[in-house]
Design a protein around this motif. Structure first.
Motif, PDB file in Angstrom:
ATOM      1  N   GLY A 113       2.450   0.234  -9.014  1.00 41.06           N
ATOM      2  CA  GLY A 113       3.065  -1.042  -8.726  1.00 41.06           C
ATOM      3  C   GLY A 113       4.521  -1.068  -9.148  1.00 41.06           C
ATOM      4  N   ASN A 114       5.228  -2.092  -8.740  1.00 35.02           N
ATOM      5  CA  ASN A 114       6.644  -2.241  -9.085  1.00 35.02           C
ATOM      6  C   ASN A 114       7.480  -1.028  -8.691  1.00 35.02           C
ATOM      7  OD1 ASN A 114       6.270  -4.817 -10.307  1.00 35.02           O
ATOM      8  ND2 ASN A 114       5.497  -3.797 -12.154  1.00 35.02           N
ATOM      9  N   GLY A 115       7.081  -0.397  -7.592  1.00 34.26           N
ATOM     10  CA  GLY A 115       7.854   0.720  -7.075  1.00 34.26           C
ATOM     11  C   GLY A 115       7.689   2.021  -7.830  1.00 34.26           C
ATOM     12  N   GLN A 116       6.696   2.143  -8.695  1.00 39.26           N
ATOM     13  CA  GLN A 116       6.526   3.334  -9.515  1.00 39.26           C
ATOM     14  C   GLN A 116       5.318   4.144  -9.050  1.00 39.26           C
ATOM     15  OE1 GLN A 116       8.959   4.007 -12.093  1.00 39.26           O
ATOM     16  NE2 GLN A 116       9.805   2.382 -10.788  1.00 39.26           N
ATOM     17  N   LEU A 117       5.562   5.393  -8.652  1.00 34.24           N
ATOM     18  CA  LEU A 117       4.502   6.295  -8.201  1.00 34.24           C
ATOM     19  C   LEU A 117       4.439   7.473  -9.162  1.00 34.24           C
ATOM     20  CD1 LEU A 117       2.432   7.093  -5.961  1.00 34.24           C
ATOM     21  CD2 LEU A 117       4.291   8.371  -4.884  1.00 34.24           C
ATOM     22  N   ASP A 118       3.284   7.639  -9.819  1.00 37.42           N
ATOM     23  CA  ASP A 118       3.083   8.731 -10.759  1.00 37.42           C
ATOM     24  C   ASP A 118       2.669   9.978  -9.982  1.00 37.42           C
ATOM     25  OD1 ASP A 118       2.430  10.489 -12.742  1.00 37.42           O
ATOM     26  OD2 ASP A 118       0.916   9.231 -13.710  1.00 37.42           O
ATOM     27  N   VAL A 119       3.536  10.998  -9.965  1.00 38.30           N
ATOM     28  CA  VAL A 119       3.242  12.241  -9.230  1.00 38.30           C
ATOM     29  C   VAL A 119       3.021  13.408 -10.178  1.00 38.30           C
ATOM     30  CG1 VAL A 119       4.545  11.487  -7.208  1.00 38.30           C
ATOM     31  CG2 VAL A 119       5.711  12.794  -8.992  1.00 38.30           C
ATOM     32  N   SER A 120       2.858  13.136 -11.473  1.00 39.49           N
ATOM     33  CA  SER A 120       2.735  14.217 -12.459  1.00 39.49           C
ATOM     34  C   SER A 120       1.502  15.071 -12.213  1.00 39.49           C
ATOM     35  CB  SER A 120       2.696  13.645 -13.876  1.00 39.49           C
ATOM     36  OG  SER A 120       1.591  12.751 -14.020  1.00 39.49           O
ATOM     37  N   GLY A 121       0.482  14.501 -11.573  1.00 39.22           N
ATOM     38  CA  GLY A 121      -0.745  15.248 -11.331  1.00 39.22           C
ATOM     39  C   GLY A 121      -0.716  16.116 -10.091  1.00 39.22           C
ATOM     40  N   LYS A 165       0.843  -1.186   0.000  1.00 41.25           N
ATOM     41  CA  LYS A 165       0.000   0.000   0.000  1.00 41.25           C
ATOM     42  C   LYS A 165       0.879   1.236   0.000  1.00 41.25           C
ATOM     43  CE  LYS A 165      -3.740   2.360   2.475  1.00 41.25           C
ATOM     44  NZ  LYS A 165      -4.618   2.340   3.688  1.00 41.25           N
ATOM     45  N   VAL A 166       0.520   2.212  -0.844  1.00 42.21           N
ATOM     46  CA  VAL A 166       1.250   3.469  -0.926  1.00 42.21           C
ATOM     47  C   VAL A 166       0.240   4.601  -0.961  1.00 42.21           C
ATOM     48  CG1 VAL A 166       2.802   4.892  -2.319  1.00 42.21           C
ATOM     49  CG2 VAL A 166       3.210   2.440  -2.155  1.00 42.21           C
ATOM     50  N   GLU A 167       0.423   5.592  -0.109  1.00 39.21           N
ATOM     51  CA  GLU A 167      -0.445   6.768  -0.151  1.00 39.21           C
ATOM     52  C   GLU A 167       0.386   8.027   0.020  1.00 39.21           C
ATOM     53  OE1 GLU A 167      -3.307   6.890   3.014  1.00 39.21           O
ATOM     54  OE2 GLU A 167      -1.935   5.972   4.451  1.00 39.21           O
ATOM     55  N   VAL A 168      -0.153   9.137  -0.502  1.00 34.86           N
ATOM     56  CA  VAL A 168       0.504  10.440  -0.442  1.00 34.86           C
ATOM     57  C   VAL A 168      -0.374  11.386   0.354  1.00 34.86           C
ATOM     58  CG1 VAL A 168       1.301  12.421  -1.797  1.00 34.86           C
ATOM     59  CG2 VAL A 168       1.738  10.101  -2.612  1.00 34.86           C
ATOM     60  N   LEU A 169       0.250  12.128   1.279  1.00 37.84           N
ATOM     61  CA  LEU A 169      -0.459  13.088   2.123  1.00 37.84           C
ATOM     62  C   LEU A 169       0.092  14.478   1.854  1.00 37.84           C
ATOM     63  CD1 LEU A 169      -0.226  11.131   5.517  1.00 37.84           C
ATOM     64  CD2 LEU A 169      -1.972  10.907   3.757  1.00 37.84           C
ATOM     65  N   LEU A 201       4.144  14.098   1.963  1.00 33.80           N
ATOM     66  CA  LEU A 201       4.529  12.981   2.819  1.00 33.80           C
ATOM     67  C   LEU A 201       4.080  11.704   2.132  1.00 33.80           C
ATOM     68  CD1 LEU A 201       5.825  12.926   5.699  1.00 33.80           C
ATOM     69  CD2 LEU A 201       3.540  12.447   6.564  1.00 33.80           C
ATOM     70  N   LEU A 202       4.989  10.740   2.051  1.00 31.34           N
ATOM     71  CA  LEU A 202       4.644   9.450   1.474  1.00 31.34           C
ATOM     72  C   LEU A 202       4.605   8.404   2.578  1.00 31.34           C
ATOM     73  CD1 LEU A 202       5.679   7.805  -1.774  1.00 31.34           C
ATOM     74  CD2 LEU A 202       6.216   6.566   0.316  1.00 31.34           C
ATOM     75  N   ARG A 203       3.522   7.637   2.624  1.00 39.05           N
ATOM     76  CA  ARG A 203       3.381   6.578   3.617  1.00 39.05           C
ATOM     77  C   ARG A 203       3.153   5.266   2.873  1.00 39.05           C
ATOM     78  NH1 ARG A 203      -0.521   8.189   8.169  1.00 39.05           N
ATOM     79  NH2 ARG A 203      -2.152   7.802   6.631  1.00 39.05           N
ATOM     80  N   ALA A 204       4.024   4.301   3.137  1.00 45.09           N
ATOM     81  CA  ALA A 204       3.961   3.024   2.432  1.00 45.09           C
ATOM     82  C   ALA A 204       4.124   1.877   3.428  1.00 45.09           C
ATOM     83  CB  ALA A 204       5.043   2.954   1.351  1.00 45.09           C
ATOM     84  N   ARG A 243      -1.247  19.237   5.100  1.00 41.99           N
ATOM     85  CA  ARG A 243      -2.276  19.237   6.136  1.00 41.99           C
ATOM     86  C   ARG A 243      -2.495  17.846   6.733  1.00 41.99           C
ATOM     87  NH1 ARG A 243      -7.428  20.715   3.375  1.00 41.99           N
ATOM     88  NH2 ARG A 243      -6.538  19.340   1.831  1.00 41.99           N
ATOM     89  N   GLY A 244      -1.880  16.829   6.097  1.00 39.65           N
ATOM     90  CA  GLY A 244      -2.085  15.462   6.541  1.00 39.65           C
ATOM     91  C   GLY A 244      -3.234  14.776   5.843  1.00 39.65           C
ATOM     92  N   ALA A 245      -3.822  15.427   4.834  1.00 41.48           N
ATOM     93  CA  ALA A 245      -4.946  14.855   4.107  1.00 41.48           C
ATOM     94  C   ALA A 245      -4.431  14.033   2.934  1.00 41.48           C
ATOM     95  CB  ALA A 245      -5.879  15.956   3.615  1.00 41.48           C
ATOM     96  N   ALA A 246      -5.100  12.912   2.657  1.00 45.93           N
ATOM     97  CA  ALA A 246      -4.717  12.059   1.544  1.00 45.93           C
ATOM     98  C   ALA A 246      -4.923  12.793   0.226  1.00 45.93           C
ATOM     99  CB  ALA A 246      -5.524  10.762   1.559  1.00 45.93           C
ATOM    100  N   VAL A 247      -3.995  12.567  -0.717  1.00 47.52           N
ATOM    101  CA  VAL A 247      -4.037  13.210  -2.027  1.00 47.52           C
ATOM    102  C   VAL A 247      -4.286  12.135  -3.079  1.00 47.52           C
ATOM    103  CG1 VAL A 247      -2.732  14.567  -3.701  1.00 47.52           C
ATOM    104  CG2 VAL A 247      -2.453  15.004  -1.266  1.00 47.52           C
ATOM    105  N   SER A 248      -5.343  12.315  -3.861  1.00 41.42           N
ATOM    106  CA  SER A 248      -5.703  11.291  -4.842  1.00 41.42           C
ATOM    107  C   SER A 248      -5.008  11.477  -6.181  1.00 41.42           C
ATOM    108  CB  SER A 248      -7.219  11.295  -5.058  1.00 41.42           C
ATOM    109  OG  SER A 248      -7.653  12.557  -5.534  1.00 41.42           O
ATOM    110  N   ALA A 249      -4.374  12.649  -6.393  1.00 48.40           N
ATOM    111  CA  ALA A 249      -3.768  12.937  -7.699  1.00 48.40           C
ATOM    112  C   ALA A 249      -2.525  12.094  -7.973  1.00 48.40           C
ATOM    113  CB  ALA A 249      -3.430  14.421  -7.792  1.00 48.40           C
ATOM    114  N   ALA A 250      -1.935  11.505  -6.925  1.00 52.34           N
ATOM    115  CA  ALA A 250      -0.781  10.614  -7.117  1.00 52.34           C
ATOM    116  C   ALA A 250      -1.286   9.182  -7.255  1.00 52.34           C
ATOM    117  CB  ALA A 250       0.182  10.736  -5.953  1.00 52.34           C
ATOM    118  N   ARG A 251      -0.722   8.448  -8.215  1.00 52.41           N
ATOM    119  CA  ARG A 251      -1.205   7.078  -8.490  1.00 52.41           C
ATOM    120  C   ARG A 251      -0.039   6.092  -8.392  1.00 52.41           C
ATOM    121  NH1 ARG A 251      -2.898  10.290 -12.410  1.00 52.41           N
ATOM    122  NH2 ARG A 251      -1.505   9.323 -13.933  1.00 52.41           N
TER     123      ARG A 251
END
Length: 836
Positions: A804-812, A786-790, A819-822, A793-801
């Protein structure tokens, strides 16, 4: 002019859902500054007030603090985060559904709590929002006001070029009217009445001009002209080839010697286009015309652009200056602020040289300007040489930066500061580049010294009076007329001199006979404070008084309220006649003599507790301490910038459990634990063995003794404050030597493994900062489940996807700190990263 809109939901404003935040008399508001209209320009909450002012309730907090009426609305325009851990929610004001031009308010938060509010709020009485003049009739009035011979939308070639550039067959330069409420600037007063107006973006080709024109929707009078085209002086296109490849040119420039420039090789030779910086930097030849679409590439056969070839009667060597200036300006913003081009989104920088506003008249164009889209440079005539000197390039692109941040209205005081900021960035870009390439012949605090035919300069930041600019607010040379948009190129001298004072320092007596002493803090710190003032706090209608308030707040954010930097900023404003000198806290909010920290306690130690904390001379073993232990009498000393390793251990009464560890240090000594001060928070599978946490003391952490807090809990949602179910909190003291304040470096927490995980398992992120793709790598080679981006403010951000395989798309994601929590199913890893 075409416009692009983003659909944004209106924010509900029910104050009933918000904890009450009273005004200053109950202690929840620590400081409030108001403008001439009696409305707050800055509200700073006390520690008590911040607890009730949640970042997620930003719109509601603003509504309550400003006492909004039922016809007032605020619409969230954007949210930005920065590397200090702040989140900035920027709102635009509307009245009965009509936008109030230049009125914005921002909630500034850290750790999920709002610390300050700032901005310009217009208190509106009974104003009609129904026009009696149609948009077409108002446009006719606007065009009559401009009186141009030809407009851009009347040039079929330019219209076609715009459609191709925007890849939009409906794009047009022809203005479309928008109804707004705006102050009638003809009265030249801060309390001028608000009127309903039609707003148009009018772009004239002959003679060249571009401005927002506001036409009274009842009387038809033009009540405000806000120039989009901004000049260095007071007024006296292309696509990448499909077969192009990157290359490096050697160019004998007119003003900066022979330089290495990135360009491309394409059909026909080498072109002044490069794509290693953002979306690219391109330089074109207008060939003494006023057309962008007919401009051509500069082309060289061997990529050695020699003086013999280009130092000719047409001054073609200045193309290298424009290209070098754009590259250097990009590098300055990237190197000093981590900003990706002027919009922080990699915007292409296009420069056009040999521009002539009236082709064929035999007189060169005596100016340079940013037109809202591209850079334009004339060849000069009787007064100027070609206007492509390095500080001019930095100045003009500085206007683009302002447009994307504070967007200061180009008239009167806000326009003067718009010009002053561009001079500041021109000087700063020049100094940065001089130091990088050991350039000669340039003077940091003179503007345009290389383009003057008769010698001298356009302006002096260190001595504004030399070129008939004021060095004192409303003092000698202060302009009070209506030409030059209210003297924007004259009254900018006050901001220029303020910047010189804080950068270089000076002791003396101002023109009112008051002595002053300003400690120089250097260009780097001066620039950081100034840009934070511009990008975070200023609004379109900001005045010099607002600039004082916001620059002091910016210095406080960056370096602390009692820092040398904050004192220098305050004293420099006093020197130029705005506000009092620093008096140990009277002009800023001083740090309290006794800092009170929030409580933190575990309610049960029936199963687990902290039994070891070791850092330097702190080395304490213990049993259960009732959920909280005050160990502040135990202290260790750490140096700013040093690497530290802590040893921690959990004690268990029976079985071992997975525990979540949080390490917090109040680096800025303000009595709170912001998200940027969380050195580590990770989980370790059940073990009674020792754990290690390695982190770096920020190089600018505030000197002195501060609080270290260690929290161990069975709940991943536990923060630095409040009670929680199982576990324990322990507080200690750290004495920091050197520095002031900054966000801490990312940390790692490692412990004995379970189910085959390495005892030193670490999550790595690269590249960091990232622009599009962030790669996550566990040293144990385990898979992340599981990987999530905050956000800040500590709120989850849905624009990052997570792909899998260690790849996180942050272009959005918008640019800023996240903050990344995995988790790998057994342990949670937390790291910080920056989106460019």
């Amino acid at each position: 002019m075409f416009h692009k809109y983003h659909a944004v939901a209106w924010l509900a404003m029910s104050a009933a859902t918000l904890p009450h935040l009273a005004h200053a008399q109950d202690g929840r508001v620590a400081r409030k500054e108001v403008g001439p209209d009696g409305q707050p320009t800055l509200i700073q909450f006390s520690a008590e007030g911040r607890l009730a002012a949640r970042a997620v309730d930003g719109a509601l907090v603003i509504r309550q603090q400003l006492a909004l009426g039922t016809d007032d609305q605020f619409k969230l325009a954007r949210t930005e985060t920065d590397q200090l851990g702040f989140s900035h929610q920027k709102f635009e004001q509307y009245y009965k559904g009509v936008k109030v031009e230049h009125a914005t308010y921002t909630a500034h938060s850290r750790g999920g709590q709002i610390e300050t509010l700032s901005g310009d709020f217009e208190k509106i009485g009974a104003v009609s929002v129904t026009p009696s003049l149609s948009a077409d009739a108002a446009l006719a009035r606007a065009l009559s006001f401009v009186g141009a011979k030809k407009y851009m939308w009347q040039d079929a070639r330019e219209e076609a070029g715009l459609k191709a550039q925007e890849n939009d067959p409906t794009a047009s330069y022809k203005p479309q009217g928008e109804l707004v409420l705006v102050r009638d600037a003809r009265q030249n007063a801060e309390n001028a009445p608000l009127v309903l107006a039609w707003k148009f973006n009018v772009y004239a080709q002959q003679p060249v001009s571009r401005a927002y024109l506001y036409v009274d929707a009842h009387s038809g009078e033009v009540v405000l002209k806000d120039d989009i085209i901004k000049h260095s002086t007071r007024s006296a296109k292309g696509t990448r080839s499909t077969n192009a490849t990157a290359s490096t040119a050697t160019f004998a420039t007119a003003y900066s010697g022979t330089r290495s420039l990135a360009d491309e090789t394409a059909t026909g030779g080498y072109h002044l286009r490069e794509y290693t910086r953002g979306l690219g930097i391109e330089t074109y030849n207008c060939k003494k015309s006023n057309s962008y679409t007919s401009a051509t590439d500069f082309i060289d056969a061997d990529n050695n652009w020699t003086s013999a070839e280009y130092n000719n009667a047409n001054f073609d060597n200045v193309a290298g200056d424009a290209h070098f200036g754009a590259q250097s300006t990009y590098d300055y913003w990237k190197g000093v602020f981590g900003r990706n081009s002027y919009d922080n989104a990699g915007a292409k920088i296009k420069s056009y040289v040999h521009y002539d506003d009236t082709p064929g008249d035999g007189v060169g164009y005596e100016n340079a300007y940013w037109n809202g889209s591209v850079m334009t440079y004339g060849d000069g005539a009787s007064t100027f040489k070609p206007l492509t000197a390095l500080d001019v390039c930095g100045h003009e692109i500085g206007h683009a930066v302002c447009e994307k941040t504070a967007n200061l209205t180009y008239s009167n005081e806000s326009g003067a500061m718009n010009e002053g900021l561009s001079d500041i960035w021109g000087a700063s870009v020049e100094k940065y580049t001089v130091d990088k390439y050991a350039l000669t012949g340039k003077s940091t605090y003179l503007i345009g010294e290389e383009i003057m035919k008769a010698g001298g300069a356009l302006r002096s930041m260190s001595s504004p009076n030399t070129y008939s600019q004021p060095a004192y607010y409303k003092g000698s040379y202060w302009y009070t007329g209506t030409s030059d948009n209210g003297g924007v190129h004259t009254n900018s001298g006050v901001l220029n001199y303020w910047y010189y004072l804080i950068s270089a320092g000076k002791t003396g007596t101002n023109e009112k006979g008051a002595s002053f002493a300003v400690t120089g803090i250097g260009l780097t710190d001066a620039a950081k404070i100034t840009f934070r003032m511009e990008s975070v706090y200023m609004t379109a209608s900001s005045t010099y008084a607002n600039a004082r308030t916001y620059s002091i707040q910016a210095a406080t954010d960056l370096f602390g309220a009692a820092s040398t930097q904050a004192q220098s900023v305050t004293n420099a404003w006093a020197a130029v006649g705005i506000g009092a000198a620093y008096s140990g806290g009277g002009t800023t909010t001083p740090p309290p003599t006794t800092v009170t920290y929030c409580s933190s306690k575990g309610t049960s130690q029936s199963y687990e507790y902290i039994d070891l904390v070791q850092l330097g001379s702190i080395n304490r073993t213990s049993g259960a301490d009732g959920g909280y232990y005050n160990g502040t009498a135990l202290s260790t000393t750490v140096a700013a910038g040093s690497s530290q390793t802590m040893t921690l251990s959990a004690g268990f009464t029976g079985s071992t459990y997975t525990e979540y560890w949080g390490i917090y240090v109040d680096w800025n000594q303000n009595g709170t634990f912001e998200s940027a001060e969380r050195m580590d928070y990770g989980s370790v599978a059940g073990t009674a063995g020792n754990l290690t946490s390695t982190w770096t003391v920020p190089t600018t952490a505030k000197s002195g003794t501060t609080r270290l807090r260690v929290v161990m809990s069975d709940n991943s949602a536990t923060t630095a404050c409040g009670s929680y179910s199982y576990g324990e909190t322990e507080d200690y003291s750290i004495t920091v030597t050197g520095g002031t304040i900054a966000a801490p470096a990312p940390a790692t927490l490692a412990g004995p493994a379970k189910s085959g995980l390495s005892a030193e398992a670490v999550l790595s992120l690269f590249p960091n900062p990232a622009s599009s793709l962030l790669t996550l790598s566990l040293s144990s080679n385990a898979e992340l489940t599981k990987v999530e981006v905050l956000d800040a403010r500590g709120a989850a951000v849905s624009a990052a996807r997570y792909q899998g395989n260690g790849q996180l798309d942050v272009s959005g994601l918008a640019g800023g700190l996240y903050l990344l929590r995995a988790t790998d199913g057994q342990r949670t890893y937390v790291q910080r990263f920056v989106k460019q």
